[in-house]
Enzyme design. Structure first.
Site, mmCIF file in Angstrom:
data_model
loop_
_atom_site.group_PDB
_atom_site.id
_atom_site.type_symbol
_atom_site.label_atom_id
_atom_site.label_comp_id
_atom_site.label_asym_id
_atom_site.label_seq_id
_atom_site.Cartn_x
_atom_site.Cartn_y
_atom_site.Cartn_z
ATOM 1 N N ASP A 174 21.305 -0.638 53.947
ATOM 2 C CA ASP A 174 20.499 0.165 53.029
ATOM 3 C C ASP A 174 19.066 -0.345 53.120
ATOM 4 O OD1 ASP A 174 19.402 0.479 49.936
ATOM 5 O OD2 ASP A 174 20.588 2.183 50.675
ATOM 6 N N ASN B 59 7.874 7.239 51.113
ATOM 7 C CA ASN B 59 7.931 8.670 50.816
ATOM 8 C C ASN B 59 6.926 9.038 49.718
ATOM 9 O OD1 ASN B 59 9.731 9.670 52.672
ATOM 10 N ND2 ASN B 59 11.534 9.259 51.398
ATOM 11 N N ASP C 135 18.575 6.851 53.340
ATOM 12 C CA ASP C 135 18.220 5.643 54.073
ATOM 13 C C ASP C 135 19.417 4.726 54.232
ATOM 14 O OD1 ASP C 135 18.483 5.035 51.440
ATOM 15 O OD2 ASP C 135 16.727 3.728 51.328
#
Length: 744
Positions: free
Chosen positions: A607, A615, A650
């Site tokens: 992760d 973002n 992700d």
């Protein structure tokens, strides 16, 4: 009897009976000749033994001659002894032996010359044959014998008297006897059985002999009278029968002649006794000529009759129409086949001309060819023309015309052959229509083959190429002219896969089984195409194979699309990594290996840390670029056997196949370190991205794939909450989770 049978009978092997018969015959004719000779003469005035021996030698092989000559010599010797001409003690008289040897030499030379100059199967067939016979047997050979006699006996004889007597005696005997001997065959008695022949021969022979004897006894200058019945025999009788009559007359007249007083030339009779037979010789020579002429006329007449009969029968019973046509076009004679073809009676056709029943469209061509034939420009002509039948119908014919001319080269009539070709013309018309239809169909087929996108190749039964369309030429790199006649395996190179083995034998190849295969066509110039191949056999109506048709469809684009679709179905479109579905399929396969073979694997979840900041700060485009670069980094730091997948957002998962937990921890630790060290630059901004990972060991089949993935997720969650940038083993994560529950 044909010539071959006659020759076979003539050359039957010489046996004792034939030799003894010759000796006895020589003895008898010698006795006859000695009997009728004047007592004061040293030589016989007619000598038949030489003529008889010549006839026999003519018909026998050379190797048989010595035996026959010995028998002839013994026959002459016996006749001389019986007649008293030679006393028993005088056998070795040189004069006698010289004459006997002279007879044998003369007969041998005469027979050899006749065998060389005459046809032994038909020795006197033509007048020229008789002239050869006369020159050899009547003139040259007797003269040679007479000269030889003078050489042998020049000191003992009145040479001129003996010379004339020898020559005349041999010449008369040869003219009378040798023609019979040359023509006589073993089947002569069978020939006499022909209707009226024997009767005619006997009557003519009786009349001729009777008149000859009466003339010799009571009529002055009898030979002039004897000529008449001999001439009658020459005219009435066949060749051999006439010669037999001449011989018979000679044998009857010869004993009577020495008793007659015949003045040939005053004062010449005393010169030689043989001169008394000069009139007989003068009679026989022209009579023989008449006989030969009559024989030639009979043969010619027989040939003409036979030819006419053959022509008449050939015309009458011919399967095709035949006719004799006058120069002005009138039908002179027609056969049944022509009447049946045109539907007219013969009398009706003979009242008309060929112009009246010729189709108007064909008449001009026919008349033009007819005029060329009359003018001598051509010797015959052939054309297809139509006749109008009596019932009004039209018939197609093949007409062949030639002309018969007289001695002045004037045309007498045409010989026309008319063959019905109506069915042939109808078949020809049908074939023409079929050919045109076939040509049109062939053109359509060629246009179709040239227009379609598939490569089409046809072969013969030996799998040699006979045709290629333009698409096949482009794909293979060979044009049709270069490829024609070569084996298809030499031109068409197809493999299973881009690097697979080439297909070298197409004959057992089933095109319907290769649709799922990755067939690749390798062109002559290095190009390659993904193809789908189908092979269909070509067969005749009787199901006989005559070749095959190969159809190659270029499926490069469709296979590329299928590969792309398959890739998209199993990979993440953004990162190019495997997606969840493909990863789960790989994971199930790994569990199967664990269950079946006991292999150990490792499963890791990753992760990303601080991804949301990218973002939020730089936008989703920057986030997507981060995911792409990190995905590439992961692939670069994993083994080829490992599978990395993007599970979503992700989150990533890695399957370490055939890998113990210790090795897996080292690999994942190295990967996490690389990610933590990764700096992402976007619009002059630097972002530090980190990652946390959880890993679990797969060493038993008692857990399902979902359970193992849950373990890795728990371990990843624990690592992330332990401070980020770390990894956590599932067992440690489980202990940590349990402690947390107890503290709570």
């Amino acid at each position: 009897m044909n010539k071959h049978m006659a020759s076979t009978l003539r050359y039957l092997p010489l046996n004792r009976t034939i030799a003894l018969s010759l000796g006895l015959g020589i003895c008898l004719v010698a006795l006859l000749c000695l009997k009728i000779s004047p007592i004061t003469s040293n030589l016989a005035t007619i000598w038949l033994p030489t003529a008889l021996l010549t006839s026999v030698l003519f018909h026998r092989r050379y190797r048989e001659w010595p035996v026959l000559l010995v028998c002839a010599a013994l026959g002459i010797l016996l006749a001389d002894m019986i007649s008293g001409y030679l006393p028993p003690g005088n056998i070795i008289n040189p004069h006698y032996l010289a004459n006997m040897l002279n007879n044998l030499i003369e007969a041998s030379i005469c027979a050899a010359l006749l065998r060389h100059n005459l046809d032994r199967q038909e020795p006197l067939a033509k007048l020229s044959d008789w002239i050869n016979f006369l020159s050899i047997a009547v003139v040259c050979t007797p003269l040679f014998g007479a000269v030889l006699m003078m050489v042998f006996n020049s000191t003992e004889l009145n040479t001129m008297r003996e010379f004339i007597t020898w020559y005349i005696s041999e010449a008369v005997a040869t003219v009378a006897l040798v023609p019979v001997g040359l023509l006589l065959r073993r089947d002569y008695l069978q020939q006499l059985k022909a209707p009226g022949r024997l009767k005619n021969l006997l009557i003519t022979l009786f009349i001729t002999l009777l008149t000859s004897v009466m003339a010799m006894q009571w009529i002055p200058f009898p030979f002039a009278f004897i000529t008449l019945p001999l001439l009658l025999a020459a005219i009435r009788l066949p060749q051999l029968d006439a010669f037999i009559v001449f011989l018979s007359v000679t044998l009857i007249i010869t004993p009577l002649q020495p008793n007659q007083i015949v003045t040939i030339i005053p004062g010449m009779l005393g010169l030689a006794d043989g001169l008394v037979f000069v009139p007989l010789l003068l009679i026989l020579l022209p009579i023989n000529v008449v006989t030969m002429v009559m024989h030639a006329l009979r043969v010619e007449k027989s040939n003409i009759i036979e030819s006419e009969n053959r022509f008449r029968h050939a015309m009458e019973y011919s399967a095709i129409g035949m006719a004799l046509v006058s120069p002005d076009g009138h039908w002179l004679q027609v056969n049944k086949a022509l009447c049946n073809l045109l539907g007219y009676e013969p009398s009706e056709l003979k009242k008309s001309t060929f112009q009246q029943i010729t189709h108007p469209d064909d008449l001009e061509r026919d008349l033009l060819q007819k005029q060329r034939l009359l003018d001598g420009e051509i010797v015959n002509y052939m054309l297809e023309k139509r006749y109008l039948c009596r019932n009004g119908q039209m018939v197609w014919t093949l007409l062949t015309v030639s002309v018969v001319r007289n001695e002045a080269d004037e045309p007498l009539y045409f010989i026309s052959q008319v063959k019905d070709i109506t069915e042939l013309k109808q078949t020809e018309l049908t074939n023409k229509r079929l050919t045109e239809a076939l040509h049109e169909e062939k053109e359509r087929l060629h246009i179709t083959l040239n227009s379609i996108n598939e490569a089409v190749i046809s072969t013969d039964r030996q799998m040699n190429i006979t045709f290629m369309n333009p698409v096949a030429e482009r794909m293979t790199g060979w044009n049709q002219q270069q490829a024609q006649g070569h084996p298809v395996s030499r031109i068409v190179h197809i493999s299973n896969g881009i690097d697979g083995p080439l297909i070298v034998d197409f004959s057992p190849f089933d095109g319907y089984e290769n649709q799922a295969q990755s067939l690749v066509l390798h062109g002559h110039h290095g190009s390659s195409f993904d193809v789908q191949l189908s092979i269909s056999p070509l067969k005749t109506l009787s199901d006989e194979p005559i070749g095959s048709v190969l159809v190659l469809q270029d499926v490069s684009k469709s296979r590329e699309l299928m590969r792309q679709l398959s890739y998209n179905a199993s990979h993440d479109l953004l990162t190019g990594l495997s997606n969840r579905g493909y990863f789960e399929e790989r994971f199930k396969n790994a569990l199967a290996l664990t269950q079946q073979q006991g292999q150990q694997h490792c499963l890791a979840f990753i992760d990303l840390d601080r991804f949301k900041a990218v973002n939020d700060t730089a936008g989703h485009a920057a986030g997507d670029e981060v995911l792409r670069q990190l995905s590439q980094l992961m692939q670069d730091n994993l083994r080829n056997s490992d599978t990395v997948a993007r599970l979503g957002g992700d989150e990533f998962a890695i399957l370490f196949v055939d890998c113990r937990i210790e090795q897996g921890q080292q690999i994942i630790q190295k990967l996490i370190n690389r990610i933590n060290e990764f700096d992402f630059s976007w619009n002059h901004q630097i972002f530090h991205i980190g990652a946390s990972a959880g890993i679990t060991e797969i060493n038993s089949s008692r857990f399902t794939a979902s359970e193992y993935m849950a373990q890795a997720d728990v371990a990843c969650y624990t690592a992330k909450h332990n401070g980020r940038g770390q990894i956590c083993l599932y067992e440690h994560a489980l202990k940590t989770h349990n402690l947390a529950e107890k503290s709570a």
